[in-house]
Design a protein around this motif. Structure first.
Motif, PDB file in Angstrom:
ATOM      1  N   THR A  18       0.851  -1.191   0.000  1.00 29.86           N
ATOM      2  CA  THR A  18       0.000   0.000   0.000  1.00 29.86           C
ATOM      3  C   THR A  18       0.882   1.233   0.000  1.00 29.86           C
ATOM      4  OG1 THR A  18      -1.751  -1.141   1.211  1.00 29.86           O
ATOM      5  CG2 THR A  18      -1.767   1.268   1.267  1.00 29.86           C
ATOM      6  N   VAL A  19       0.668   2.120  -0.965  1.00 31.93           N
ATOM      7  CA  VAL A  19       1.368   3.403  -1.037  1.00 31.93           C
ATOM      8  C   VAL A  19       0.414   4.458  -0.499  1.00 31.93           C
ATOM      9  CG1 VAL A  19       2.370   5.146  -2.558  1.00 31.93           C
ATOM     10  CG2 VAL A  19       2.728   2.722  -3.035  1.00 31.93           C
ATOM     11  N   THR A  20       0.882   5.207   0.485  1.00 36.57           N
ATOM     12  CA  THR A  20       0.088   6.284   1.066  1.00 36.57           C
ATOM     13  C   THR A  20       0.614   7.614   0.537  1.00 36.57           C
ATOM     14  OG1 THR A  20      -0.286   4.977   3.054  1.00 36.57           O
ATOM     15  CG2 THR A  20      -0.677   7.344   3.222  1.00 36.57           C
ATOM     16  N   PHE A  21      -0.295   8.478   0.084  1.00 38.60           N
ATOM     17  CA  PHE A  21       0.088   9.766  -0.474  1.00 38.60           C
ATOM     18  C   PHE A  21      -0.120  10.866   0.569  1.00 38.60           C
ATOM     19  CE2 PHE A  21      -1.353   7.097  -3.989  1.00 38.60           C
ATOM     20  CZ  PHE A  21      -0.246   7.159  -4.830  1.00 38.60           C
ATOM     21  N   ASP A  22       0.940  11.617   0.838  1.00 37.17           N
ATOM     22  CA  ASP A  22       0.878  12.740   1.770  1.00 37.17           C
ATOM     23  C   ASP A  22       0.843  14.025   0.937  1.00 37.17           C
ATOM     24  OD1 ASP A  22       1.226  14.753   3.617  1.00 37.17           O
ATOM     25  OD2 ASP A  22       2.960  13.840   4.589  1.00 37.17           O
ATOM     26  N   THR A  58      -7.883  10.484  -3.516  1.00 34.08           N
ATOM     27  CA  THR A  58      -7.414   9.151  -3.136  1.00 34.08           C
ATOM     28  C   THR A  58      -6.161   9.287  -2.302  1.00 34.08           C
ATOM     29  OG1 THR A  58      -8.254   8.252  -5.215  1.00 34.08           O
ATOM     30  CG2 THR A  58      -6.677   6.904  -4.019  1.00 34.08           C
ATOM     31  N   GLY A  59      -6.186   8.766  -1.091  1.00 33.44           N
ATOM     32  CA  GLY A  59      -5.042   8.905  -0.199  1.00 33.44           C
ATOM     33  C   GLY A  59      -4.082   7.725  -0.231  1.00 33.44           C
ATOM     34  N   SER A  60      -4.455   6.641  -0.930  1.00 27.44           N
ATOM     35  CA  SER A  60      -3.564   5.481  -1.007  1.00 27.44           C
ATOM     36  C   SER A  60      -3.948   4.615  -2.201  1.00 27.44           C
ATOM     37  CB  SER A  60      -3.631   4.661   0.277  1.00 27.44           C
ATOM     38  OG  SER A  60      -4.900   4.078   0.425  1.00 27.44           O
ATOM     39  N   LYS A  61      -3.057   3.699  -2.558  1.00 22.26           N
ATOM     40  CA  LYS A  61      -3.338   2.730  -3.612  1.00 22.26           C
ATOM     41  C   LYS A  61      -2.455   1.502  -3.396  1.00 22.26           C
ATOM     42  CE  LYS A  61      -1.933   2.915  -7.854  1.00 22.26           C
ATOM     43  NZ  LYS A  61      -1.717   3.281  -9.265  1.00 22.26           N
ATOM     44  N   THR A  62      -2.863   0.392  -3.969  1.00 19.68           N
ATOM     45  CA  THR A  62      -2.094  -0.842  -3.882  1.00 19.68           C
ATOM     46  C   THR A  62      -1.232  -0.976  -5.128  1.00 19.68           C
ATOM     47  OG1 THR A  62      -3.840  -1.909  -2.602  1.00 19.68           O
ATOM     48  CG2 THR A  62      -2.263  -3.353  -3.687  1.00 19.68           C
ATOM     49  N   VAL A  63       0.055  -1.289  -4.910  1.00 18.06           N
ATOM     50  CA  VAL A  63       0.990  -1.486  -6.008  1.00 18.06           C
ATOM     51  C   VAL A  63       1.670  -2.841  -5.825  1.00 18.06           C
ATOM     52  CG1 VAL A  63       1.385   0.980  -6.392  1.00 18.06           C
ATOM     53  CG2 VAL A  63       2.841  -0.274  -4.781  1.00 18.06           C
ATOM     54  N   THR A  64       2.230  -3.370  -6.911  1.00 14.90           N
ATOM     55  CA  THR A  64       2.900  -4.662  -6.887  1.00 14.90           C
ATOM     56  C   THR A  64       4.390  -4.473  -7.082  1.00 14.90           C
ATOM     57  OG1 THR A  64       0.928  -5.721  -7.795  1.00 14.90           O
ATOM     58  CG2 THR A  64       2.980  -6.958  -7.950  1.00 14.90           C
ATOM     59  N   TYR A  65       5.167  -5.164  -6.282  1.00 16.69           N
ATOM     60  CA  TYR A  65       6.629  -5.060  -6.339  1.00 16.69           C
ATOM     61  C   TYR A  65       7.145  -5.304  -7.758  1.00 16.69           C
ATOM     62  CZ  TYR A  65      11.514  -5.792  -4.993  1.00 16.69           C
ATOM     63  OH  TYR A  65      12.881  -5.701  -4.875  1.00 16.69           O
ATOM     64  N   LEU A  66       8.054  -4.444  -8.201  1.00 13.42           N
ATOM     65  CA  LEU A  66       8.686  -4.460  -9.522  1.00 13.42           C
ATOM     66  C   LEU A  66       7.710  -4.261 -10.684  1.00 13.42           C
ATOM     67  CD1 LEU A  66      11.589  -7.045  -9.220  1.00 13.42           C
ATOM     68  CD2 LEU A  66      11.614  -4.579  -8.862  1.00 13.42           C
ATOM     69  N   SER A  67       6.534  -3.687 -10.386  1.00 11.39           N
ATOM     70  CA  SER A  67       5.601  -3.264 -11.429  1.00 11.39           C
ATOM     71  C   SER A  67       5.592  -1.741 -11.463  1.00 11.39           C
ATOM     72  CB  SER A  67       4.189  -3.782 -11.133  1.00 11.39           C
ATOM     73  OG  SER A  67       4.162  -5.183 -11.170  1.00 11.39           O
ATOM     74  N   ARG A  68       4.901  -1.174 -12.422  1.00 11.42           N
ATOM     75  CA  ARG A  68       4.795   0.283 -12.510  1.00 11.42           C
ATOM     76  C   ARG A  68       3.789   0.795 -11.464  1.00 11.42           C
ATOM     77  NH1 ARG A  68       7.622   1.224 -16.928  1.00 11.42           N
ATOM     78  NH2 ARG A  68       7.501  -0.122 -18.750  1.00 11.42           N
ATOM     79  N   TYR A  69       4.020   2.026 -11.018  1.00 15.30           N
ATOM     80  CA  TYR A  69       3.084   2.637 -10.066  1.00 15.30           C
ATOM     81  C   TYR A  69       1.719   2.853 -10.709  1.00 15.30           C
ATOM     82  CZ  TYR A  69       6.373   3.552  -6.270  1.00 15.30           C
ATOM     83  OH  TYR A  69       7.239   3.417  -5.215  1.00 15.30           O
ATOM     84  N   GLY A  70       1.700   3.153 -12.011  1.00 10.04           N
ATOM     85  CA  GLY A  70       0.427   3.406 -12.684  1.00 10.04           C
ATOM     86  C   GLY A  70      -0.129   4.779 -12.346  1.00 10.04           C
ATOM     87  N   ASP A  71      -1.425   4.948 -12.490  1.00 10.31           N
ATOM     88  CA  ASP A  71      -2.066   6.251 -12.256  1.00 10.31           C
ATOM     89  C   ASP A  71      -1.787   6.750 -10.848  1.00 10.31           C
ATOM     90  OD1 ASP A  71      -3.126   6.211 -14.794  1.00 10.31           O
ATOM     91  OD2 ASP A  71      -5.024   5.332 -14.150  1.00 10.31           O
ATOM     92  N   LEU A  72      -1.369   8.008 -10.765  1.00  7.75           N
ATOM     93  CA  LEU A  72      -1.102   8.650  -9.477  1.00  7.75           C
ATOM     94  C   LEU A  72      -2.066   9.822  -9.304  1.00  7.75           C
ATOM     95  CD1 LEU A  72       2.805   8.723  -9.655  1.00  7.75           C
ATOM     96  CD2 LEU A  72       1.393   7.117  -8.374  1.00  7.75           C
TER      97      LEU A  72
END
Length: 192
Positions: free
Chosen positions: A129-133, A141-155
């Motif tokens: 889980t990436v949390t955005f400050d 959106t204050g957070s999103k799920t990302v996968t290790y060694l994948s692209r972050y995608g839409d921010l």
């Protein structure tokens, strides 16, 4: 001279030929022995094959990296490998590195391959889980799920009156300003 026939049995080998009668001589048969003047009858003594299994951690680490096994016996506890950012998904008998397609999974502890063979570790990348400050800004959106060694995608893009958004960063300077490595949509998630 004696000609010993070649018999085969998957996973086994003939370790010795012995007479079927205790009164017969010799006690064992050898390839270069001389045949006596009378008929002899021998039986094969079969021994289970002993093989080496290579444990291919497939980008991870495993200790030990090989082990000796006996056909139809138990593997005797195949070690669990480890890899940063991944969870172990099992040992497989084949692996295609190009499209990550694996063959049959090792589901039994019994050795069923009559020969030396390799087991390949399969890995599943972990999700984080990436949390955005927004540092005082507003976010939908204050957070999103990302996968290790994948692209972050839409921010998400935060809004803060009187300010222009300059991007997301992995650290901040103590004054609320992003610093260090900038993260963009094409950036790779490489922090496990």
């Amino acid at each position: 001279r004696v000609s010993i026939p070649a018999f085969t049995r998957s996973g086994w080998y003939v370790s010795q030929w012995s007479p079927t009668s205790a009164s017969q001589l010799p006690s064992t048969i050898e390839q270069d022995m001389t045949m006596p003047a009378h008929n002899l009858s021998f039986k094969a003594t079969w021994t289970l094959g002993t093989y080496t299994v290579i444990l291919d951690a497939n980008g991870g680490s495993v200790d030990p990296a090989s082990k000796t096994v006996i056909y139809t016996w138990q593997y005797g506890g195949v070690p669990t490998p480890w890899r940063i950012g991944y969870t172990f998904a099992g040992w497989y008998f084949s692996e295609d590195e190009e499209d990550n397609a694996y063959g049959t999974r090792l589901t039994s502890d019994t050795v069923k391959v009559p020969g030396n063979h390799t087991l390949y570790a399969k890995w599943q990348a972990l999700d984080y889980t990436v949390t955005f400050d927004a540092n005082g800004g507003d976010l939908e959106t204050g957070s999103k799920t990302v996968t290790y060694l994948s692209r972050y995608g839409d921010l998400p893009i935060p809004v803060k009156p009187g300010h222009t958004f300059h991007g997301w960063y992995l650290s901040e300077d103590g004054n609320g300003n992003g610093t260090g490595t900038q993260v963009q949509e094409d950036s790779i998630v490489d922090i496990p």
